[in-house]
Design an enzyme around this catalytic site. Structure first.
Site, PDB file in Angstrom:
ATOM      1  N   PRO A 572       0.800  -1.231   0.000  1.00  0.00           N
ATOM      2  CA  PRO A 572       0.000   0.000   0.000  1.00  0.00           C
ATOM      3  C   PRO A 572       0.835   1.285   0.000  1.00  0.00           C
ATOM      4  CG  PRO A 572       0.310  -0.694   2.247  1.00  0.00           C
ATOM      5  CD  PRO A 572       1.116  -1.648   1.391  1.00  0.00           C
ATOM      6  N   ASP A 573       2.065   1.228  -0.502  1.00  0.00           N
ATOM      7  CA  ASP A 573       2.969   2.371  -0.389  1.00  0.00           C
ATOM      8  C   ASP A 573       2.404   3.647  -0.996  1.00  0.00           C
ATOM      9  OD1 ASP A 573       4.407  -0.123  -0.106  1.00  0.00           O
ATOM     10  OD2 ASP A 573       6.242   1.061  -0.069  1.00  0.00           O
ATOM     11  N   HIS A 574       1.865   3.535  -2.206  1.00  0.00           N
ATOM     12  CA  HIS A 574       1.363   4.742  -2.876  1.00  0.00           C
ATOM     13  C   HIS A 574       0.118   5.293  -2.187  1.00  0.00           C
ATOM     14  CE1 HIS A 574       4.076   4.688  -6.368  1.00  0.00           C
ATOM     15  NE2 HIS A 574       4.073   3.385  -6.211  1.00  0.00           N
TER      16      HIS A 574
END
Length: 807
Positions: A572-574
């Site tokens: 879920p980095d972005h």
């Protein structure tokens, strides 16, 4: 620091006083909920669902579990626009709000009663977010999307699954939940522009655009394990990159390890007893480890007789990033979540409770959201909002004498300590909006995102994630460097970081010290599991977070143990980056009211668990023997083969209307009692057999176009390399080709965060080389002379690009 679920008398959620009307159904209600989490007064006007629960809404005893998760903290008001008096009352409400969120394909627009130009005329400062699947206008405006369709068209599906197998749809409704974060941050950028100029805006937000930007952008920032390569560079089939973040069987399940740096590998080597087979110093190089056919099998033998908990504990001791692969239920039950009070218990009936994740956003050490709103003094008042509006000429804008229109963050100074994906993207969103973002690095310890396969000065990934920023090389370990950093803090508006919790504090920069240096400073950090709790110090990367949070266990082929297929994704980095930027933007709004800064924090694991909220509640109900509708989608709902080699098309039926159109298109006989959902689920195999026979003679593009023209949601599985030439992205002018002086070939980047009537497209200044702007930043921000800067260089407090110093 207070617990994340409680607050005190001083609690002041940042968007208190901002008023929002929301006319949206479906997963995109999450965009409005993020604003409510941050304190906005969101009035949700329920809209008739576009389709039956088979499209993804989980229902228990007539209550939507998704609505419970997505409407928390909002005020729900019922209006029937077919009744003139109620329609007029709703219009009067909209005329008084600051932000309107509407679903372009929803009933309000379809019936024609919601006249946006008239609303703009009556409320000239209104910010309008118009949400649609494929854009408000254009050749694709009539197309319909669902999560599988968006996965296919975003290039994500082509990278999910095992090579040689059918592509694998990710679990849950991830696509639209990711898009909601992009919608929320785009809205706040337009709101900042409105606060500066007094003018409203009309945002044309396409769900597909939001998914492409936020779920797993093929032309965006990639993880450090990619060593600078982009998703577009991968092979045509599902790329086999499981070796990057291997999942290894052990005595009671699976664990995942991330061995990215030489230091992490040395920890693994010592843990294994320093086996001679891997003693060659070349194993310090990531490509040597990735290329070894013997390393992962050796680790598997070492892990085989150990439990997940034992491996996780010992691995952390040796400095090896490792996490057990948890089931969703195990992920809910962790000590970390209990310590951070992440879940609240909801009573749905007598003796029937379920748990639901609270918001993943924390403000000043306190978890935001519905529980925090109850701690605020009083309700939203006109006086409070007037105080916000009076900040239009606040000190935030005092530095900039340039024309402000379209650059909502012009004049805002940002110190960017962020690294890898989350760090790059959070600061880049500010830089694209006109802020002066200074990327701070130590030349001795460069951002891992700079890593390239050929040893070049910059990677495509770094060039994408750090565009429009300036670069300052600074040693924060030295006393002189610390003093210089605090001088920069005194001249900053925002400080962004995503180190392991405690890193900044260890350098002497705890929250109190930073706010004493600059009481107006806004600070936002991101970490794997949050800044408190027993797992806060765990080494964390996105793949480890996914494993620990329960989504890796679901990202597998049904019934096939060990078929995990999430190795390529950056989720879920972005999303975490968008939520970090959203939090910082909200705190800047609060600063207009109070003159004071503050802090926010994002835990990536909590982002995932928030996305899974309704799924977790539904699973608990099913485990308790309760019936939950909407768990089994209509047939068809999946990805199907088309003519050609490894060619696929996502097709989904959302209800009776879609089924009628599909059955007419493919010529399926009407004698199977398929006009009702129960019949379609029962005869799923027959339906899918007929659909596959029809698709077998069509290319994915042809199949998609025929289905969409008939009103059935469908999406061709696009490879990342194919996306810039796809007609939709060309019509939307979604991508740009940009040249960087240090790269031989142009790189592809997204053109803008959202299509807007007022926001200017971002500049495309190249990402900085190490220390490229050290002189300029120290001169402009601190007024240092060239001699003073030269002395700092000689003392190795700062560094400068060699060519710049020679000049």
């Amino acid at each position: 620091m207070p617990n994340e679920d409680t607050g005190g008398a001083q609690l002041d959620l940042p968007l208190r006083g901002v008023r929002v009307a929301e006319l949206v159904s479906g997963p995109m209600r999450l965009a409005g909920r993020f604003l409510a989490d941050l304190g906005a007064d969101v009035v949700h006007v329920p809209q008739p669902p576009r389709h039956a629960p088979g499209a993804g809404e989980r229902m228990f005893a007539g209550v939507s579990l998704d609505a419970i998760a997505l409407n928390r903290g909002k005020t729900v008001q019922l209006f029937d626009p077919t009744i003139p008096a109620e329609r007029d009352a709703l219009l009067r409400l909209i005329e008084t709000v600051d932000i309107l969120i509407e679903d372009v394909s929803g009933p309000a627009t379809a019936s024609g009663w919601l006249d946006i130009p008239a609303l703009q005329e009556s409320n000239k400062s209104l910010v309008i977010l118009s949400i649609s699947d494929f854009g408000r206008t254009g050749a694709f405006a009539g197309w319909a999307g669902t999560d599988p369709v968006f996965h296919a068209l975003s290039g994500q599906l082509a990278r999910s699954g095992i090579p040689g197998r059918e592509p694998l749809l990710p679990p849950g409704a991830l696509a639209l939940r990711c898009a909601a974060a992009q919608a929320a941050v785009s809205t706040m950028l337009a709101f900042h522009e409105r606060l500066q100029s007094g003018h409203g805006d009309w945002l044309d937000f396409s769900n597909l655009d939001g998914v492409v930007q936020t779920l797993d952008p093929g032309f965006g920032v990639a993880g450090s394990a990619a060593a600078g390569s982009m998703a577009a560079d991968t092979s045509r089939g599902r790329p086999d990159v499981r070796f990057r973040y291997p999942i290894i069987a052990c005595a009671d399940g699976f664990v995942r390890v991330c061995l990215l740096s030489a230091r992490q590998w040395r920890g693994m080597f010592s843990w294994m007893g320093s086996p001679s087979a891997f003693a060659d110093p070349s194993f310090d190089q990531i490509q040597v480890r990735f290329g070894s056919p013997d390393l992962i099998p050796a680790i598997a033998r070492f892990f085989a007789d150990k439990s997940r908990a034992e491996l996780e504990r010992e691995g952390q001791t040796f400095g090896v990033p490792i996490a057990m692969v948890r089931s969703p239920q195990e992920a809910v039950e962790t000590e970390q979540n209990a310590a951070r009070h992440l879940f609240e218990t909801l009573s749905l009936a007598e003796d029937l409770d379920v748990r639901l994740s609270r918001t993943c956003l924390t403000i000043d050490g306190t978890r935001a959201g519905a529980a925090a709103r109850q701690l605020q003094d009083g309700s939203v008042t006109q006086e409070l909002f007037n105080g916000l509006k009076e900040g239009l000429a606040s000190k935030d804008e005092a530095r900039s004498g340039e024309a402000r229109s379209g650059r909502p963050l012009a004049g805002i100074r940002v110190l960017d300590l962020g690294v890898i994906v989350v760090g790059a993207e959070t600061g880049r969103l500010f830089a694209d909006a006109g802020a002066d973002v200074v990327k701070i690095e130590n030349a001795a310890f460069p951002d891992g995102l700079r890593q390239t396969r050929d040893g070049g000065p910059i990677s495509q990934s770094f060039a994408s994630g750090h565009r429009n920023k300036r670069g300052l090389s600074l040693d924060l370990r030295s006393s002189a460097g610390k003093a210089l950093f605090l001088d920069l803090v005194r001249n900053s508006d925002v400080l962004l970081s995503n180190f392991k919790p405690g890193t900044l504090e260890g350098l002497g920069f705890d929250r109190q010290t930073l706010l004493e240096a600059n009481p107006r400073l806004v600070m936002v950090d991101s970490s794997a599991f949050g800044p408190s709790g027993p797992a806060s110090g765990s080494l964390g990367y996105g793949p480890l977070v996914r494993s620990a949070a329960g989504i890796t266990a679901q990202w597998a082929y049904p019934g096939e143990a060990g078929s995990f297929s999430d190795a390529f994704t950056i989720y879920p980095d972005h999303v975490a980056a968008r939520l970090g930027a959203l939090t910082a933007l909200a705190l800047l709004v609060r600063r207009r009211r109070t003159g004071q800064g503050g802090s926010g924090s994002i835990a990536q694991a909590e982002v995932i668990l928030d996305h899974m909220g309704a799924d977790i509640a539904a699973a608990e109900l099913v485990a308790a023997g309760q019936a939950v509708d909407g768990l089994e989608p209509d047939a068809p709902w999946g990805v199907y083969p088309c003519a050609g080699d490894d060619e696929w098309c996502a097709v989904t039926v959302r209800g009776d209307g879609d089924w009628t159109a599909l059955s007419a298109l493919i010529g399926l006989a009407g004698d199977l009692n398929l006009n009702h959902r129960e019949g379609r689920v029962k005869h799923r195999a027959e339906i899918e057999h007929a659909l596959k026979a029809w698709l077998a003679h069509l290319s994915p593009i042809e199949a998609m176009e025929r289905l969409q023209n008939a009103g059935v949601p469908a999406g061709a599985m696009l490879r990342v390399i194919e996306m810039p030439e796809f007609a939709y992205f060309r019509e939307r002018d979604f991508y740009r080709k940009v040249r960087h002086p240090a790269l031989s070939e142009p790189i592809v980047m997204e053109a803008r965060p959202v299509r807007s009537a007022r926001l200017a497209d971002p500049e495309l200044r190249p990402a900085p080389l190490m220390g490229e702007h050290t002189f300029e930043v120290l001169q402009e921000w601190l007024g240092l002379s060239s001699r003073q800067i030269e002395d700092l260089i000689d003392a190795e407090v700062v560094a400068v690009r060699q060519a710049r110093r020679a000049a």
